[in-house]
Write a protein that holds these residues in place. Structure first.
Motif, short mmCIF file in Angstrom:
data_model
loop_
_atom_site.label_atom_id
_atom_site.label_comp_id
_atom_site.label_asym_id
_atom_site.label_seq_id
_atom_site.Cartn_x
_atom_site.Cartn_y
_atom_site.Cartn_z
N ALA A 1 0.05 16.21 10.67
CA ALA A 1 -0.13 14.93 11.36
C ALA A 1 -0.73 15.13 12.75
O ALA A 1 -1.67 14.43 13.15
CB ALA A 1 1.20 14.19 11.45
N LYS B 1 2.12 14.47 -8.84
CA LYS B 1 2.94 15.67 -8.63
C LYS B 1 3.87 15.92 -9.82
O LYS B 1 4.20 17.07 -10.11
CB LYS B 1 3.78 15.53 -7.36
N LYS C 1 0.66 4.05 -2.91
CA LYS C 1 0.32 5.44 -2.60
C LYS C 1 1.43 6.38 -3.04
O LYS C 1 1.20 7.45 -3.61
CB LYS C 1 0.03 5.61 -1.11
N TYR D 1 8.88 11.72 -0.18
CA TYR D 1 7.78 10.91 0.37
C TYR D 1 8.31 10.01 1.49
O TYR D 1 7.70 9.84 2.54
CB TYR D 1 7.16 10.06 -0.73
N ASP E 1 -5.98 -1.73 10.57
CA ASP E 1 -6.49 -0.36 10.49
C ASP E 1 -5.43 0.66 10.85
O ASP E 1 -5.33 1.72 10.22
CB ASP E 1 -7.70 -0.21 11.42
N GLU F 1 0.84 -1.21 0.00
CA GLU F 1 0.00 0.00 0.00
C GLU F 1 0.87 1.26 0.00
O GLU F 1 0.57 2.23 -0.70
CB GLU F 1 -0.92 -0.01 1.23
N VAL G 1 8.80 11.97 4.61
CA VAL G 1 7.52 12.22 5.29
C VAL G 1 7.09 10.97 6.05
O VAL G 1 6.63 11.04 7.20
CB VAL G 1 6.43 12.67 4.29
N LEU H 1 -2.15 0.40 10.53
CA LEU H 1 -1.18 0.49 9.43
C LEU H 1 -1.76 1.28 8.26
O LEU H 1 -1.08 2.11 7.65
CB LEU H 1 -0.74 -0.91 8.98
N ARG H 2 -3.03 1.06 7.97
CA ARG H 2 -3.67 1.82 6.89
C ARG H 2 -3.76 3.29 7.23
O ARG H 2 -3.59 4.16 6.38
CB ARG H 2 -5.09 1.28 6.63
N MET H 3 -4.08 3.57 8.48
CA MET H 3 -4.17 4.95 8.92
C MET H 3 -2.83 5.65 8.75
O MET H 3 -2.78 6.78 8.26
CB MET H 3 -4.62 4.98 10.38
N TYR H 4 -1.78 4.97 9.13
CA TYR H 4 -0.42 5.50 8.98
C TYR H 4 -0.17 5.85 7.51
O TYR H 4 0.23 6.98 7.16
CB TYR H 4 0.57 4.45 9.47
N ASN H 5 -0.45 4.89 6.61
CA ASN H 5 -0.26 5.13 5.18
C ASN H 5 -1.08 6.31 4.66
O ASN H 5 -0.58 7.11 3.87
CB ASN H 5 -0.65 3.87 4.38
N SER H 6 -2.32 6.42 5.11
CA SER H 6 -3.12 7.49 4.51
C SER H 6 -2.82 8.84 5.15
O SER H 6 -3.01 9.88 4.52
CB SER H 6 -4.61 7.14 4.52
N LEU H 7 -2.31 8.82 6.39
CA LEU H 7 -1.86 10.08 6.99
C LEU H 7 -0.64 10.62 6.24
O LEU H 7 -0.54 11.81 5.93
CB LEU H 7 -1.53 9.85 8.47
N VAL H 8 0.30 9.73 5.94
CA VAL H 8 1.48 10.13 5.16
C VAL H 8 1.05 10.69 3.80
O VAL H 8 1.52 11.74 3.38
CB VAL H 8 2.43 8.92 4.96
N GLU H 9 0.14 9.97 3.15
CA GLU H 9 -0.34 10.41 1.83
C GLU H 9 -0.95 11.82 1.91
O GLU H 9 -0.63 12.70 1.11
CB GLU H 9 -1.40 9.41 1.34
N ARG H 10 -1.82 12.02 2.90
CA ARG H 10 -2.49 13.32 3.03
C ARG H 10 -1.48 14.44 3.30
O ARG H 10 -1.50 15.49 2.64
CB ARG H 10 -3.52 13.27 4.15
N CYS H 11 -0.61 14.24 4.27
CA CYS H 11 0.30 15.32 4.66
C CYS H 11 1.33 15.59 3.56
O CYS H 11 1.73 16.72 3.33
CB CYS H 11 0.96 15.02 6.01
N PHE H 12 1.76 14.54 2.86
CA PHE H 12 2.65 14.74 1.71
C PHE H 12 1.93 15.58 0.65
O PHE H 12 2.49 16.58 0.16
CB PHE H 12 3.07 13.39 1.13
N ASN H 13 0.72 15.20 0.30
CA ASN H 13 -0.02 15.93 -0.74
C ASN H 13 -0.26 17.38 -0.36
O ASN H 13 -0.15 18.27 -1.21
CB ASN H 13 -1.35 15.23 -1.04
N LEU I 1 4.36 9.31 15.48
CA LEU I 1 3.42 8.33 16.02
C LEU I 1 4.07 7.55 17.16
O LEU I 1 3.45 6.72 17.80
CB LEU I 1 2.95 7.37 14.91
N ILE J 1 6.56 11.12 10.14
CA ILE J 1 5.29 10.79 10.78
C ILE J 1 5.43 9.53 11.61
O ILE J 1 4.82 9.41 12.68
CB ILE J 1 4.17 10.69 9.72
#
Lengths: 93, 84, 93, 84, 93, 84
Positions: free
Chosen positions: C68, B40, B32, B66, C31, B28, B69, C33-45, B77, B73
């Motif tokens: 974050a 980008k 992503k 990436y 969940d 994943e 980042v 691990l997925r949250m971690y991935n989508s947080l990275v995606e959001r903050c990078f974007n 965490l 993060i």
């Protein structure tokens, strides 16, 4: 994505190696089917804008082909860089 | 069923199950990252099917940023778990 | 997300309780691990816009950290409100 | 293998499998809600890391409205199944 | 989505037919729960813009209902066309 | 346990596992197609709950074109595998 990214199986007993390797195969099949689906989604969204006929015109077809080829080349390059980072082979700016 | 392995069957199941989730996480992450850097760096008019020089160097830097980042993060965490 | 949201295990036989609880653990790991991935995606974007160098500059780093932290605080607040709604503790406007 | 449980093994499998899907559904609902309200309520320039008062009350109302949309569409889909 | 889209079970032994059919049931349940979640997400995003109160106003409620109904009708039509394509029943422009 | 089936148990597992992935793929294809055509064809102000004539014919053509894109990219990926 490249199999080697998913981990090093060398120091496992033979039986577990087999099981782990089959797990990786399963993940790769699922991942490649998902990649196919999202590549279609992306290239359709970027290339097909009008719905006056039910077949793709020449321009849309060219766009879709370039989109897919470009994405695959991009994905390969990302894979190389990603593998380097995983091995800690980072170079200065 | 003799089990002269130091790990019990249950422990082994947990190890495999954790390994599977870890691998799903990596897949994943890679997907992503790939999508984010395509968005980008690549102009989406698709005038040609080759990556040009500008796009190539953008991709390299994008993957690197990436990655940073992800690490940043990860530290935040507070997990000892590395992103890979 | 909070474990309590996923259901009440009190009226199950002991053996099923264990199995259900292990299922919830599995879902939570996946969940997070997925949250971690989508947080990275959001903050990078949201925070990384330029690619003139291969390292984050100070401003991008600050942006990512705030993004974050803000998302985590947001997520916690949503969790509280969500739990209230699940318990039917709804108050008028 | 004596089975003096009123439920057969097969029935039990179905109950666990349904419970698993139900939980996945709840996790997904929570994640979608969280993302939707973040998009609607939080300014994405990130000038600070705290939620301000306006954002906090927006979040509360957003969760409440998202919940109502879930119920409304649940009724429309005609299922007796509650959204949670 | 319609069960028939997921494949033809006729030439399987009885025992495998049962297992395949149960697999399809599982996929359908999961798919319908996901569909529910993404329909809510879509209609919320398209219809709810203001957060001055904690209850939906009349206009938002109407919008959500129409959104959901329209999506369901759309989805049904797509299903019909999709099934035709799967059976190779394609007609000229 | 007599097994007079030409397929071994392991082979059968692989067939089922492949069939499951194939079905997941179809479900995902259908969902992505449905969402893409909704975004392209349906005005999102929702002034009414019926599909009008323009929307209906847009949907038909959209499904057809999405299908062609699926085939085109399938050929490009060089797989003998049909998209369905």
């Amino acid at each position: 994505m490249d199999k080697s990214m998913l981990g090093d199986l060398d120091n496992l007993p033979e039986e577990d190696k087999l099981r782990m390797s089959s797990m990786i195969d399963q993940l790769q099949i699922r991942d490649s089917l998902r990649m196919y689906n999202s590549l279609v989604e992306r290239c359709f969204n970027d290339c097909v804008e009008t719905f006056r006929r039910k077949t793709l015109d020449k321009q849309e077809e060219t766009c879709v082909k370039r989109c897919a080829e470009k994405f695959l080349k991009h994905s390969m390059r990302v894979g190389l860089r990603f593998a380097e980072l995983n091995q800690g082979a980072s170079t200065p700016d | 069923m003799a089990n002269n392995n130091p790990q019990s069957g249950l422990e082994k199941e947990q190890i495999f199950s954790m390994a599977e989730k870890e691998m799903e996480y990596r897949v994943e992450l890679f997907n992503k990252l790939t999508n984010a850097c395509f968005n980008k760096c690549i102009e989406n008019r698709y005038k040609e099917s080759e990556l040009n020089m500008g796009e190539n160097s953008c991709i390299d830097r994008c993957v690197s940023k990436y990655w940073q980042v992800t690490n940043l993060i990860g530290q935040l965490l507070g997990s000892g778990r590395p992103p890979m």
